[in-house]
Design a protein around this motif. Structure first.
Motif, PDB file in Angstrom:
ATOM      1  N   ARG A  15      31.132  15.215  48.884  1.00 41.59           N
ATOM      2  CA  ARG A  15      32.271  15.326  47.979  1.00 41.59           C
ATOM      3  C   ARG A  15      32.950  16.660  48.239  1.00 41.59           C
ATOM      4  N   TYR A  41      25.344   5.194  54.876  1.00 40.76           N
ATOM      5  CA  TYR A  41      26.372   6.219  55.059  1.00 40.76           C
ATOM      6  C   TYR A  41      26.038   7.438  54.205  1.00 40.76           C
ATOM      7  N   ILE A  98      22.177  15.494  43.450  1.00 42.96           N
ATOM      8  CA  ILE A  98      22.116  16.271  42.223  1.00 42.96           C
ATOM      9  C   ILE A  98      21.161  15.626  41.215  1.00 42.96           C
ATOM     10  N   ARG A 132      22.200  10.198  44.840  1.00 41.88           N
ATOM     11  CA  ARG A 132      22.964  11.443  44.898  1.00 41.88           C
ATOM     12  C   ARG A 132      21.990  12.596  44.794  1.00 41.88           C
ATOM     13  N   GLY A 166      36.983  17.794  44.552  1.00 39.34           N
ATOM     14  CA  GLY A 166      36.237  16.810  43.772  1.00 39.34           C
ATOM     15  C   GLY A 166      36.836  15.435  43.831  1.00 39.34           C
ATOM     16  N   ASN A 167      37.989  15.319  44.477  1.00 38.00           N
ATOM     17  CA  ASN A 167      38.656  14.029  44.533  1.00 38.00           C
ATOM     18  C   ASN A 167      38.539  13.358  45.883  1.00 38.00           C
ATOM     19  N   GLN A 168      38.015  14.071  46.873  1.00 39.50           N
ATOM     20  CA  GLN A 168      37.912  13.481  48.197  1.00 39.50           C
ATOM     21  C   GLN A 168      36.452  13.411  48.628  1.00 39.50           C
ATOM     22  N   PHE A 169      36.105  12.269  49.195  1.00 41.97           N
ATOM     23  CA  PHE A 169      34.778  12.085  49.751  1.00 41.97           C
ATOM     24  C   PHE A 169      34.891  11.971  51.262  1.00 41.97           C
ATOM     25  N   TYR A 170      33.949  12.604  51.969  1.00 41.14           N
ATOM     26  CA  TYR A 170      33.921  12.547  53.424  1.00 41.14           C
ATOM     27  C   TYR A 170      32.666  11.779  53.830  1.00 41.14           C
ATOM     28  N   LEU A 189      26.425   2.903  46.009  1.00 43.09           N
ATOM     29  CA  LEU A 189      25.689   4.153  45.956  1.00 43.09           C
ATOM     30  C   LEU A 189      24.190   3.887  45.995  1.00 43.09           C
ATOM     31  N   TYR A 244      25.177   6.260  50.598  1.00 45.05           N
ATOM     32  CA  TYR A 244      25.649   4.922  50.253  1.00 45.05           C
ATOM     33  C   TYR A 244      25.018   3.924  51.212  1.00 45.05           C
TER      34      TYR A 244
END
Lengths: 109, 113
Positions: free
Chosen positions: A90, A86, A51, A49, A94-98, A46, A36
């Motif tokens: 993930r 930054y 992927i 990514r 799948g719901n938390q980003f570090y 963003l 990011y």
């Protein structure tokens, strides 16, 4: 534990020089990683990514599972690349980003 | 225009006051998040929501609470503000169709005196 480390808080390069922003991660599974960027007086957004294996604004990032790294690279830095970057991971659910602590990049004209 | 909004942008308030930080999005996203960021530090997830009437705490313990009564609205409340709550609070929403790419709001910078 899931963790993202960006060892450089500040990075300065000259315009036209190559730039590499380092990111290392700690994760037991198959990671999903992101970069990011936050330009001056703008929102965090963003950049790319892993992927998608894409190149955005000349930046690329390769996932190296052996070295647990996801470094961001650009062969020729431009002044408009000056920003806060930054790295993010993930998490399991799948719901938390570090997020890492960020690297402030300055491109010197 | 689809966007994510946060109000207020800046707030200076005294200890013990109750405050609510507003976050709204017009993107139609089900997932929403609250992050806390101290200067020079990581963004830490403090709350997230899968959808209406669904809220979960993030890894960073927080004395704040959230609610999700409407899809587009995800307010964060501090019942009694303390100086340790001084920080930047970022709201985000995500679209599972794009690997949960986080769309961030402009942030609220909170100072508790």
């Amino acid at each position: 534990a899931q963790r993202v480390t960006q060892p450089e808080k500040l990075l300065s390069v000259f315009k036209g020089a190559p730039v590499e922003l380092k990111c290392n991660y700690s994760y037991s599974g198959s990671p999903e990683l992101f970069w990011y960027v936050q330009y001056s007086r703008q929102r965090l957004q963003l950049l790319l990514r892993h992927i998608s294996r894409e190149s955005i604004k000349g930046f690329t990032a390769d996932l190296n599972k052996g070295e647990t790294s996801f470094h961001l690279k650009k062969p020729f830095a431009q002044e408009e690349d000056s920003a806060m970057y930054y790295c993010a991971l993930r998490g399991d659910t799948g719901n938390q980003f570090y997020f890492g602590t960020g690297t402030s990049l300055t491109v010197i004209p | 225009e689809a966007d994510i909004y946060q109000t207020p942008r800046y707030l200076v308030i005294g200890t013990g006051k109750k405050i609510t930080l507003e976050c709204s999005q017009t993107m139609g996203h089900d997932k929403m998040y609250w992050y806390q960021q101290d200067p020079g530090m990581e963004l830490h997830l403090i709350h997230y929501s899968y959808g209406v009437n669904s809220t979960e705490k993030g890894d960073l313990s927080s004395e704040s609470t959230v609610s999700r009564i409407r899809t587009e609205h995800f307010p964060l409340t501090l019942e009694s503000a303390r100086p340790s709550h001084t920080s930047q609070y970022l709201c985000a929403s995500s679209d599972p169709g794009t690997y949960d790419e986080q769309y961030f709001g402009p942030g609220t910078r909170l100072t508790v005196t």
